[in-house]
Design a protein around this motif. Structure first.
Motif, PDB file in Angstrom:
ATOM      1  N   ALA A   1      -1.286 -91.601 -27.615  1.00  0.00           N
ATOM      2  CA  ALA A   1      -1.642 -92.145 -26.309  1.00  0.00           C
ATOM      3  C   ALA A   1      -2.774 -93.155 -26.394  1.00  0.00           C
ATOM      4  CB  ALA A   1      -2.042 -91.014 -25.369  1.00  0.00           C
ATOM      5  N   GLY A   2      -3.574 -93.060 -27.464  1.00  0.00           N
ATOM      6  CA  GLY A   2      -4.723 -93.949 -27.575  1.00  0.00           C
ATOM      7  C   GLY A   2      -5.994 -93.328 -27.039  1.00  0.00           C
ATOM      8  N   LEU A   3      -5.961 -92.021 -26.779  1.00  0.00           N
ATOM      9  CA  LEU A   3      -7.145 -91.350 -26.258  1.00  0.00           C
ATOM     10  C   LEU A   3      -8.024 -90.811 -27.381  1.00  0.00           C
ATOM     11  CD1 LEU A   3      -5.380 -89.478 -23.320  1.00  0.00           C
ATOM     12  CD2 LEU A   3      -6.794 -91.537 -23.189  1.00  0.00           C
TER      13      LEU A   3
ATOM     14  N   PRO B   1      -5.064 -97.628 -24.394  1.00  0.00           N
ATOM     15  CA  PRO B   1      -3.992 -96.778 -23.874  1.00  0.00           C
ATOM     16  C   PRO B   1      -3.120 -97.504 -22.847  1.00  0.00           C
ATOM     17  CG  PRO B   1      -6.074 -95.597 -23.815  1.00  0.00           C
ATOM     18  CD  PRO B   1      -6.381 -96.977 -24.307  1.00  0.00           C
TER      19      PRO B   1
END
Lengths: 282, 349, 292
Positions: B51-53, B73
């Motif tokens: 997710a890019g978190l 994200p």
């Protein structure tokens, strides 16, 4: 209640009624005094029933003030108090909420240092550092200005901690969802965090408004020009003079007007007031 | 729509903890992949890396052929459904759905078209103007899904989306997610600790343990041929019985009992038998497993008998009309025995 | 701690800058100046300053006037705290018992918190005015001749009452909250165990309220020592003969009226140490606030 005890119930109500009376008594006497003419105080005892001079007294104080004590009209002083209370409340909330936001939602070098710098201001009430703070304000040329009146009182570790606490209880996922929804830091702050903190902001505002309105020592020091007097400090300047020539009706009218706005705020927004009080001290 | 590729992906936290280690996965376009494992196995971390978190400390992740390691994200063209739904509490359902689209400066008409479409699919049209607070758990779940759907992303990410629902609703929503995914055909990665959810939803499932992949396969492959004792005990309910045994040729010896293996082995091993692959035999049968019953659980369709075999806890599933006794003699169905290495727990053969 | 953070490099500094700027200019700089000045002395004409080491401090603690001020502060602080706590607790217990009418009473009891301490001082100063005040008149009926302008004890009583009055509201709210957080089941269990109301109060309610009481004690100490300046300034001005000359008032007086910078700075530093000590005690207790 665990069991029926009529006597205890009676005692409880008796204590409460007595408490309410003790609380109300000084205000009652003050109000009565403000409705009399100056001559009514020469008889030797404070009158305890309303007089007929109320309109006169309040009218004169609001429009003329008291020239003999160097007092501008109370309407101006109340305006100054309002400016001070609003500036302090809004200013404190604004700078605290953004600094709390930085501390909670960002990692950056010297974050710890910044946190502790703010933290130690908790330990420096204005009364303690009064003289050096006065010198700083004087050397910055801020005496007799609204800025000098308010800015030194604006930094507040308490409000920063309150917002930090509020932000920490907001689930991490909300910020993550917002990021996935394409919200940057400022958008997230404005669209999500601020609306979600509305109640806390309102509660804090009530407390800070009272705090700001009731400031005494600081305005006393930084204002020498009557046009910047606030009503809470003004009342004292007036009382000093009238010691020799008591004009109690005017002093008490000023006292009533000085307490009216914050008391109204507390009574009308009691829920927010209690919330604010308990949150800022927890 | 997009395929997702993970190349030796790893995550090391600042404190030196390895949450995820050397993961290689190819997720096909339109596939429903489930990451399953116990808490702390790294499945959520892995999902959040997609997710890019979470930052990716090792390897690379590509979505639709584009490496996204350094991509925000919002720009990865993904949508995520969170365990606690993460709905914006001060916004109405409609505003919740529209927020991500508005941030992308989409035209008003297009936004309302997509919101209405999602509301129709998820049957949440009736409460578009309510705040999340006024919704039930199941309704909130739908709104969270709706927020993902309106984006029409190339990939859905689900982080234990059903674990806050009660048991009945969970089963219902499980079915709906499966149908929805099949209909939209959007590549999906779904994280859960519930093996039943994993089995029922997945095209393929990935069993994770200690930040590493234990096994990747279709639900049936994993159920039929678990790659390790860990997978064997994690997938399938009631759990597979595992007990120390000694192999001679293609026969495993547990005390006096003998179980036929599919492949030859020698020496110490771990024998795995699923409770549902056992049947009762006449007491005293030569080579049968001897179960000392401790207690019985009635499930209606079956009864589960729990006890010990040769001192090892052991359970077996019997028909609901099976006779009960303090002692049972059991035989394994042909081909039911799983053999694992006694030391590292890997499947033999 | 949040598990993810925004990655922006400059924004956090911009966000924190206003507060840091004010903190540094109006808190740290003055505090630092106070510490420096406390080791310096100015000559009679204010032309030259010289380093004098701890002389200001040793002068301070050998000055009988300062020692008196310390004693006055201790008496005043304890009296205000005790009065405000006890009255508030009584009222809170009564409100807790008067379940239905409780909120109405609460409204009537909380508003004094909003009255400025300076105004409170003026009000009580009026009520206690020796010539026309109502209270001296009532006291004279029982043969007591009140005069806070001459009698130190009378003056102390005046400032204690005026200072405690608004603080009762504050304590009251916290005691009510504390009482409400005690589960009713606990008092019911004690009642079933045969404890009467008085016994229940001392064995159940009071111990369970002790965190609230402790917290309030510290807060009241801080209030009485620092926030009561307006009350003193608006009424007795520290007199008569220094009998109500609490430390904060003395700092102000010596600095602004007496213009004794070195001594005033040393007094500021002593007060700083007291605030820091009280804050540390408070934070030890309310630990989650310091968690960071």
């Amino acid at each position: 209640m665990v069991e029926k005890r009529p006597f205890l119930n009676f005692l409880a109500h008796a204590v409460l009624v007595l408490g309410v009376l003790i609380v109300a008594f000084p205000i009652y006497v003050a109000f009565i005094a403000s409705t009399h003419g100056p001559t009514d105080f020469l008889s030797g005892l404070i009158p305890l029933t309303p007089g007929d001079n109320m309109v006169n007294t309040y009218g004169k104080m609001m429009t003329d003030g008291m020239a003999s004590a160097g007092m501008p009209p109370l309407s101006l002083q109340m305006f100054n108090s309002l400016i001070m209370a609003l500036t302090i409340a809004i200013g404190k909330i604004a700078i605290s909420i953004i600094s709390a936001y930085a501390i909670v939602y960002f990692r950056f070098p010297f974050r710890g240092l910044a946190f502790w710098l703010i933290f130690i201001t908790l330990m420096l009430p204005v009364e303690v550092r009064i003289l050096p703070t006065y010198h700083v304000v004087a050397s910055l040329g801020m005496l007799d200005t609204y800025a000098g009146l308010t800015i030194p009182l604006i930094a507040s570790a308490t409000a920063t901690f309150l917002f930090r606490q509020v932000f920490l209880t907001i689930p991490d996922e909300l910020m993550e969802a917002a990021r996935i929804d394409g919200a940057g830091p400022l958008k997230f702050f404005w669209d999500i965090l601020l609306p979600m903190s509305r109640n806390n902001i309102a509660a804090l505002f009530v407390i800070l408004f009272i705090y700001g309105w009731n400031q005494y020592l600081w305005p006393l020091l930084v204002t020498t020009d009557p046009s910047h007097y606030t009503i809470v400090m003004g009342i004292k300047r007036m009382a000093d003079v009238v010691d020799s020539q008591p004009q109690w009706n005017y002093i008490m009218a000023t006292a009533i007007l000085a307490m009216l706005p914050p008391v109204l705020v507390v009574i009308l927004m009691q829920k927010l007031f209690v919330k604010g009080l308990i949150e800022t001290e927890k | 729509m997009a395929a997702i590729t993970l190349k030796s992906v790893g995550k090391t936290y600042a404190g030196g903890v390895n949450a995820v280690r050397g993961i290689d996965l190819d997720i096909a376009d339109g596939e429903f992949l489930v990451l399953v494992g116990p808490s702390g196995c790294g499945k959520s971390t892995l999902l959040r890396m997609v997710a890019g978190l979470e930052t990716i400390t090792d390897g690379e992740i590509a979505i639709g052929g584009r490496v996204v390691n350094e991509v925000e994200p919002a720009e990865r063209d993904i949508a995520m459904v969170f365990q606690n739904y993460a709905l914006y509490p001060h916004m109405s359902v409609r505003q919740n759905l529209a927020y991500g689209l508005k941030n992308r400066k989409m035209a008003k008409e297009e936004i309302s078209r997509r919101v209405d479409e999602a509301a129709r699919i998820l049957e949440i049209g009736a409460f578009l103007d309510r705040k999340p607070k006024a919704l039930s758990g199941g309704q909130r779940q739908r709104v969270a899904m709706g927020r993902a759907i309106v984006r029409e992303p190339s990939c859905f990410l689900f982080d234990e989306p059903l674990s806050n629902l009660d048991a009945k609703l969970r089963v219902q929503m499980r079915g709906e997610i499966k149908q929805l995914q099949a209909r939209l055909g959007t590549t999906s990665i779904y994280v859960t600790h519930d093996q039943l959810e994993a089995m029922t939803l997945a095209h393929r499932l990935v069993v994770l343990n200690g930040g590493k992949v234990e096994q990747v396969g279709t639900p049936l492959e994993v159920y039929r041929r678990p790659a390790s004792t860990f997978v064997a005990s994690f997938i399938g309910s009631p759990a597979m019985n595992l007990m120390p045994a000694r192999a001679e040729g293609a026969v495993a010896h547990v005390g006096a009992a003998r179980v036929q293996l599919e492949i030859p082995a020698e020496g110490a091993m771990t024998l795995g038998l699923r409770p549902e692959d056992l049947r009762a035999v006449v007491p005293g049968t030569e080579g049968a497993l001897h179960l000392k019953t401790a207690y019985v659980e009635e499930l209606g369709a079956q009864r589960l008998v729990h006890g010990t075999v040769e001192g090892t806890p052991f359970g077996c599933a019997m028909p609901s009309d099976a006779a009960l006794a303090d002692e049972l003699y059991l035989a394994a169905e042909p081909g039911a025995a799983h053999a694992f290495d006694a030391q590292d727990g890997r499947r033999l053969g | 701690m949040k598990r993810t953070h925004f990655r922006n490099k400059i924004l956090p500094y911009l966000l924190i800058a206003p507060q840091l700027a004010i903190t540094i200019v109006f808190f740290l700089w003055p505090a630092g100046e106070a510490v420096l000045q406390s080791f310096q002395q100015e000559d009679a004409f204010g032309l030259k300053t010289s380093w004098v080491g701890l002389a200001n401090y040793s002068d301070l603690f050998s000055d009988p006037v300062y020692i008196q001020s310390l004693e006055v502060t201790v008496v005043f602080t304890i009296a205000v705290t005790a009065a405000a706590l006890i009255v508030a607790l009584l009222l809170a217990l009564a409100v807790d018992r008067a379940v239905k009418s409780g909120p109405a009473y609460t409204t009537l009891l909380v508003w004094p918190y909003a009255v400025a301490p300076a105004v409170v001082g003026v009000l009580w100063w009026f009520l206690f005015n020796p010539t026309i005040g109502i209270l001296p008149y009532l006291l004279s009926l029982v043969g007591y001749h009140w005069n806070h302008a001459l009698n130190g004890t009378d003056a102390m009583i005046l400032v204690v009452i005026a200072s405690a009055w608004p603080q009762v509201s504050y304590n009251f709210l916290f005691f009510v909250a504390g009482l409400q957080s005690i589960p009713a089941s606990m008092r019911e269990a004690a009642a079933i165990d045969g404890a009467g109301p008085v016994k229940r109060f001392f064995t159940i309610t009071l111990p369970l309220l002790s965190p609230t009481t402790f917290f309030l004690t510290v807060v009241n100490f801080v209030y009485a020592m620092f926030a009561t300046f307006p009350v003193i300034h608006a009424t007795t001005k520290g007199g008569p003969a220094g009998s109500t000359d609490i430390l904060v008032f003395k700092v102000y007086n010596d600095g602004f009226i007496g213009l004794n910078l070195g001594s005033s700075a040393a007094q500021s530093v002593v007060l700083l140490v007291i605030v820091i000590a009280l804050t540390v005690i408070q934070f030890r207790f309310v630990e989650r606030r310091v968690q960071y």
